[in-house]
Design a protein around this motif. Sequence first.
Motif, PDB file in Angstrom:
ATOM      1  N   ALA A   1      30.828  36.271  37.109  1.00 47.15           N
ATOM      2  CA  ALA A   1      31.656  37.355  37.641  1.00 47.15           C
ATOM      3  C   ALA A   1      33.076  36.859  37.894  1.00 47.15           C
ATOM      4  O   ALA A   1      34.049  37.565  37.607  1.00 47.15           O
ATOM      5  CB  ALA A   1      31.028  37.899  38.931  1.00 47.15           C
ATOM      6  N   ALA A   2      33.198  35.629  38.407  1.00 40.55           N
ATOM      7  CA  ALA A   2      34.525  35.088  38.694  1.00 40.55           C
ATOM      8  C   ALA A   2      35.336  34.937  37.413  1.00 40.55           C
ATOM      9  O   ALA A   2      36.534  35.222  37.378  1.00 40.55           O
ATOM     10  CB  ALA A   2      34.384  33.740  39.402  1.00 40.55           C
ATOM     11  N   LEU A   3      34.670  34.486  36.353  1.00 46.77           N
ATOM     12  CA  LEU A   3      35.368  34.309  35.088  1.00 46.77           C
ATOM     13  C   LEU A   3      35.735  35.649  34.467  1.00 46.77           C
ATOM     14  O   LEU A   3      36.720  35.772  33.739  1.00 46.77           O
ATOM     15  CB  LEU A   3      34.500  33.508  34.099  1.00 46.77           C
ATOM     16  N   GLN A   4      34.903  36.666  34.773  1.00 39.00           N
ATOM     17  CA  GLN A   4      35.163  37.988  34.181  1.00 39.00           C
ATOM     18  C   GLN A   4      36.343  38.672  34.854  1.00 39.00           C
ATOM     19  O   GLN A   4      36.897  39.624  34.321  1.00 39.00           O
ATOM     20  CB  GLN A   4      33.907  38.865  34.293  1.00 39.00           C
ATOM     21  N   GLU A   5      36.718  38.178  36.040  1.00 41.63           N
ATOM     22  CA  GLU A   5      37.854  38.754  36.767  1.00 41.63           C
ATOM     23  C   GLU A   5      39.093  38.713  35.870  1.00 41.63           C
ATOM     24  O   GLU A   5      39.540  37.641  35.491  1.00 41.63           O
ATOM     25  CB  GLU A   5      38.092  37.921  38.040  1.00 41.63           C
ATOM     26  N   PRO A   6      39.660  39.870  35.508  1.00 40.02           N
ATOM     27  CA  PRO A   6      40.779  39.860  34.554  1.00 40.02           C
ATOM     28  C   PRO A   6      41.986  39.082  35.071  1.00 40.02           C
ATOM     29  O   PRO A   6      42.744  38.510  34.285  1.00 40.02           O
ATOM     30  CB  PRO A   6      41.128  41.345  34.386  1.00 40.02           C
ATOM     31  N   ALA A   7      42.143  39.014  36.390  1.00 40.77           N
ATOM     32  CA  ALA A   7      43.316  38.346  36.946  1.00 40.77           C
ATOM     33  C   ALA A   7      43.253  36.834  36.752  1.00 40.77           C
ATOM     34  O   ALA A   7      44.268  36.144  36.839  1.00 40.77           O
ATOM     35  CB  ALA A   7      43.438  38.682  38.430  1.00 40.77           C
ATOM     36  N   MET A   8      42.050  36.330  36.497  1.00 45.21           N
ATOM     37  CA  MET A   8      41.888  34.881  36.437  1.00 45.21           C
ATOM     38  C   MET A   8      42.543  34.265  35.202  1.00 45.21           C
ATOM     39  O   MET A   8      43.027  33.149  35.232  1.00 45.21           O
ATOM     40  CB  MET A   8      40.384  34.524  36.417  1.00 45.21           C
ATOM     41  N   SER A   9      42.483  34.959  34.105  1.00 42.23           N
ATOM     42  CA  SER A   9      43.047  34.399  32.890  1.00 42.23           C
ATOM     43  C   SER A   9      43.339  35.502  31.893  1.00 42.23           C
ATOM     44  O   SER A   9      42.554  36.428  31.743  1.00 42.23           O
ATOM     45  CB  SER A   9      42.053  33.418  32.256  1.00 42.23           C
ATOM     46  N   HIS A  10      44.492  35.423  31.223  1.00 45.00           N
ATOM     47  CA  HIS A  10      44.736  36.401  30.165  1.00 45.00           C
ATOM     48  C   HIS A  10      44.397  35.817  28.803  1.00 45.00           C
ATOM     49  O   HIS A  10      44.634  36.433  27.787  1.00 45.00           O
ATOM     50  CB  HIS A  10      46.179  36.915  30.223  1.00 45.00           C
ATOM     51  N   ASP A  11      43.858  34.596  28.781  1.00 47.08           N
ATOM     52  CA  ASP A  11      43.451  34.013  27.503  1.00 47.08           C
ATOM     53  C   ASP A  11      41.961  34.222  27.240  1.00 47.08           C
ATOM     54  O   ASP A  11      41.453  33.838  26.200  1.00 47.08           O
ATOM     55  CB  ASP A  11      43.754  32.512  27.480  1.00 47.08           C
ATOM     56  N   ILE A  12      41.264  34.812  28.230  1.00 47.73           N
ATOM     57  CA  ILE A  12      39.836  35.039  28.073  1.00 47.73           C
ATOM     58  C   ILE A  12      39.598  36.503  27.697  1.00 47.73           C
ATOM     59  O   ILE A  12      40.085  37.408  28.366  1.00 47.73           O
ATOM     60  CB  ILE A  12      39.088  34.683  29.376  1.00 47.73           C
ATOM     61  N   ALA A  13      38.895  36.714  26.607  1.00 47.51           N
ATOM     62  CA  ALA A  13      38.661  38.087  26.152  1.00 47.51           C
ATOM     63  C   ALA A  13      37.302  38.606  26.644  1.00 47.51           C
ATOM     64  O   ALA A  13      37.170  39.787  26.965  1.00 47.51           O
ATOM     65  CB  ALA A  13      38.713  38.148  24.631  1.00 47.51           C
TER      66      ALA A  13
ATOM     67  N   PRO B   1      42.466  26.213  23.991  1.00 45.66           N
ATOM     68  CA  PRO B   1      42.781  25.186  25.002  1.00 45.66           C
ATOM     69  C   PRO B   1      43.198  25.798  26.339  1.00 45.66           C
ATOM     70  O   PRO B   1      42.770  25.333  27.394  1.00 45.66           O
ATOM     71  CB  PRO B   1      43.940  24.414  24.366  1.00 45.66           C
ATOM     72  N   ALA B   2      44.016  26.859  26.299  1.00 42.88           N
ATOM     73  CA  ALA B   2      44.460  27.506  27.544  1.00 42.88           C
ATOM     74  C   ALA B   2      43.275  28.135  28.261  1.00 42.88           C
ATOM     75  O   ALA B   2      43.133  28.014  29.492  1.00 42.88           O
ATOM     76  CB  ALA B   2      45.515  28.571  27.229  1.00 42.88           C
ATOM     77  N   ALA B   3      42.400  28.783  27.492  1.00 43.89           N
ATOM     78  CA  ALA B   3      41.225  29.416  28.094  1.00 43.89           C
ATOM     79  C   ALA B   3      40.309  28.362  28.721  1.00 43.89           C
ATOM     80  O   ALA B   3      39.771  28.556  29.807  1.00 43.89           O
ATOM     81  CB  ALA B   3      40.465  30.214  27.034  1.00 43.89           C
ATOM     82  N   GLU B   4      40.181  27.223  28.016  1.00 38.58           N
ATOM     83  CA  GLU B   4      39.375  26.125  28.564  1.00 38.58           C
ATOM     84  C   GLU B   4      39.918  25.665  29.913  1.00 38.58           C
ATOM     85  O   GLU B   4      39.171  25.450  30.863  1.00 38.58           O
ATOM     86  CB  GLU B   4      39.380  24.929  27.583  1.00 38.58           C
ATOM     87  N   ASP B   5      41.250  25.523  29.958  1.00 41.58           N
ATOM     88  CA  ASP B   5      41.873  25.112  31.226  1.00 41.58           C
ATOM     89  C   ASP B   5      41.565  26.113  32.337  1.00 41.58           C
ATOM     90  O   ASP B   5      41.259  25.722  33.463  1.00 41.58           O
ATOM     91  CB  ASP B   5      43.391  24.982  31.045  1.00 41.58           C
TER      92      ASP B   5
ATOM     93  N   VAL C   1      39.007  28.176  32.531  1.00 43.21           N
ATOM     94  CA  VAL C   1      37.590  28.087  32.877  1.00 43.21           C
ATOM     95  C   VAL C   1      37.362  26.924  33.844  1.00 43.21           C
ATOM     96  O   VAL C   1      36.718  27.066  34.888  1.00 43.21           O
ATOM     97  CB  VAL C   1      36.735  27.893  31.604  1.00 43.21           C
ATOM     98  N   ILE C   2      37.947  25.779  33.490  1.00 42.09           N
ATOM     99  CA  ILE C   2      37.757  24.580  34.326  1.00 42.09           C
ATOM    100  C   ILE C   2      38.353  24.816  35.718  1.00 42.09           C
ATOM    101  O   ILE C   2      37.744  24.479  36.742  1.00 42.09           O
ATOM    102  CB  ILE C   2      38.397  23.356  33.640  1.00 42.09           C
ATOM    103  N   ARG C   3      39.512  25.464  35.765  1.00 44.16           N
ATOM    104  CA  ARG C   3      40.168  25.725  37.047  1.00 44.16           C
ATOM    105  C   ARG C   3      39.292  26.633  37.913  1.00 44.16           C
ATOM    106  O   ARG C   3      39.011  26.328  39.094  1.00 44.16           O
ATOM    107  CB  ARG C   3      41.541  26.384  36.809  1.00 44.16           C
ATOM    108  N   VAL C   4      38.830  27.735  37.319  1.00 46.12           N
ATOM    109  CA  VAL C   4      38.047  28.714  38.092  1.00 46.12           C
ATOM    110  C   VAL C   4      36.739  28.098  38.585  1.00 46.12           C
ATOM    111  O   VAL C   4      36.391  28.197  39.777  1.00 46.12           O
ATOM    112  CB  VAL C   4      37.750  29.964  37.221  1.00 46.12           C
ATOM    113  N   LEU C   5      36.044  27.405  37.682  1.00 43.69           N
ATOM    114  CA  LEU C   5      34.738  26.864  38.070  1.00 43.69           C
ATOM    115  C   LEU C   5      34.876  25.688  39.040  1.00 43.69           C
ATOM    116  O   LEU C   5      34.087  25.551  39.984  1.00 43.69           O
ATOM    117  CB  LEU C   5      33.939  26.441  36.834  1.00 43.69           C
ATOM    118  N   SER C   6      35.894  24.833  38.824  1.00 45.46           N
ATOM    119  CA  SER C   6      36.111  23.715  39.743  1.00 45.46           C
ATOM    120  C   SER C   6      36.373  24.248  41.147  1.00 45.46           C
ATOM    121  O   SER C   6      35.897  23.711  42.148  1.00 45.46           O
ATOM    122  CB  SER C   6      37.300  22.869  39.292  1.00 45.46           C
ATOM    123  N   ASP C   7      37.138  25.320  41.193  1.00 47.01           N
ATOM    124  CA  ASP C   7      37.470  25.938  42.457  1.00 47.01           C
ATOM    125  C   ASP C   7      36.203  26.448  43.148  1.00 47.01           C
ATOM    126  O   ASP C   7      35.962  26.193  44.321  1.00 47.01           O
ATOM    127  CB  ASP C   7      38.449  27.090  42.194  1.00 47.01           C
ATOM    128  N   ARG C   8      35.372  27.155  42.351  1.00 49.23           N
ATOM    129  CA  ARG C   8      34.161  27.736  42.932  1.00 49.23           C
ATOM    130  C   ARG C   8      33.152  26.655  43.327  1.00 49.23           C
ATOM    131  O   ARG C   8      32.432  26.796  44.307  1.00 49.23           O
ATOM    132  CB  ARG C   8      33.507  28.672  41.904  1.00 49.23           C
TER     133      ARG C   8
END
Lengths: 230, 408
Positions: free
Chosen positions: B84-96, B231-235, B237-244
């Motif tokens: 759900a956190a990754l699906q949050e549109p505000a988290m990344s604009h590189d994730i579709a 690469p941007a999307a990977e970053d 993902v790592i940021r969001v999950l590391s945070d959580r």
Amino acid sequence: MIQLENVSKVYRMGKVEVPALSGVDLTIDDGELVAIMGPSGSGKTTLMNILGCLDVPTSGRYLLDGTDASRLSDNRLAKIRSRKIGFIFQSFNLVARTSAVRNVELPLVYAGVHARRNPARHALAQVGLSDREKFMPNELSGGQQQRVAIARALINDPTLLLADEPTGNLDTASSAEILKLLGALNDAGRTVVIITHEEEVAGFAKRVVRMRDGRIESDRVQRSRTEVTA
Amino acid sequence: MNLQEAVRIALRGLRANRLRSVLTMLGIIIGVAAVILLVAIGNGVQSSVNEKIQPLANLITIVPSAGNVPGGAPPKDLVDADVAALQEPAMSHDIAAVIPATSGKALTETDSYRFRATVIGSTDRWLDLNNGDMAAGSFFDDAQVRSTARVVVLGPSVASYLFGNDPAAALSHTVRINRQTFRVIGVMQSVGEPGDSVAVMPLNTARRYIFGGGDKVNQIIVQASQASAVPAAEDDVIRVLSDRHKIKDTANRDFEVQSLRSRLDTFNQILRILTLFTAAVAAISLFVGAIGVLNIMLVSVTERTREIGIRKAIGATRRAILEQFLIESLVLAGLGGFIGIGVGVGLSILGSILAPALGPTFATFAPAVTIPSVVLSFAISLVIGLVAGGYPANRAARLRPIEALRYQ
């Protein structure tokens, strides 16, 4: 006019110096028909090389039409050969696999002349070979090849027509034809120098220069010339 | 002497020794053709592989990984909340898109046959993200995901093992997985093993009936907006999950992020090196061809010493002789290069016509001739002409006319 002043030529064979010409003075006026004679080793071939700008003297001066040709670079010598000398060789020396008319054109190619075909045809007509224009050298008889060579020698309107044993490889009839042709060219005002060791050929010249050991042994004008009959 | 005349003299020289000229040219022809063909094959393989992998190149897979620091906090599982956190549109604009998946091996059986398949529970986007297609029936939809419907979509290996080779034969039948009954609503097209030995069902259906409850997922698939955004999307993902997961030190990371993109890049790099290497090997034959030209030009100069003497006597300058022989070797090598290009391109085209006949593996394989390889190999053949002709031509130009005339 051709002037040799105290011309010497020394060849180096390893460490030994072999003199080929020593102090030759010779003047040939326009329109002369000169035979240069001598046994082998007398220096007549060296003399011809220098006269034909194929080689330069070790010392002395060679003036060809007022141009000093004794101290020139390879390139300048090639230009002089192109403009002022017409060669006729014993072995004809036509370029193989190249038609008669193209052989005659060659000097014009190297002189940078663009309109070549007509002058070449005209020159072939002069030596009586209009009907052999497209023939390759190996399709022509010796006499015919030598006539093509003469046409080639004439095409640049040279100051000097230099013939090295021109009849050496020809039968009697062809020899007579070639000599007659050279005689006719001389009658028309062309300067002709023939290097030969055949007395018959020399007998047909107006002036005979005899060489021995790199020097001129005798130089005399012939009053009674042999008539050449073809 | 003008160039046109020089070319004409050179051509006449080559024609005079037709067989010899052709044989000499053959060395250059083979070399150039080999370079062009091998580079084309390398490119063909690369683009054929890329074509297959490219649709998957923008996928990022996240799996849990055991923390490798002894005595540290126990690793956290990946859970629905992470998704759900990754699906949050505000988290990344590189994730579709982000979809969760659970999976495990389970016995899949009918009355007569049994098959150990990989059971996957996911959302209705699973097929789409994995670039799959249906062979029969349809994939489950969003409504079936919400209603925890007892439906399953089979991979082709499972379907053919249980129901025979016709994919449609499996439709509307039931299979038992983990002793629970599911209705088969679709069979997928083959993507190759192990992807064909799967049974896919809605996430919560799999949890309820097969893997047990909870909110654990053992895979999160993230689709980047495009391959270059990976690469941007990977970053992100790592940021969001590391945070959580409250991870401060990367060494303590309890998840692993994988993408095909980086593997594809590595693969392409290896292939490029391989292509250059084979081209270099082919270039050796070009070098041998160059020696052939040098050899023949030396023979030609020696053979024509007398002709050179004649030409010099009647007024040819050094430059004229140099030009004559240089143009001769340039024409020899250049013509060889030109024909070599024709042969190389021809063989490449022939290859792309014949490749599909070799079987489905080669269906998308087509040797691709590249302009740089054509231009370069032609340039090399001209350089060969210049270098291999230069020395003999120079020797010819320097011949002294008296000696050349005396040569028998």
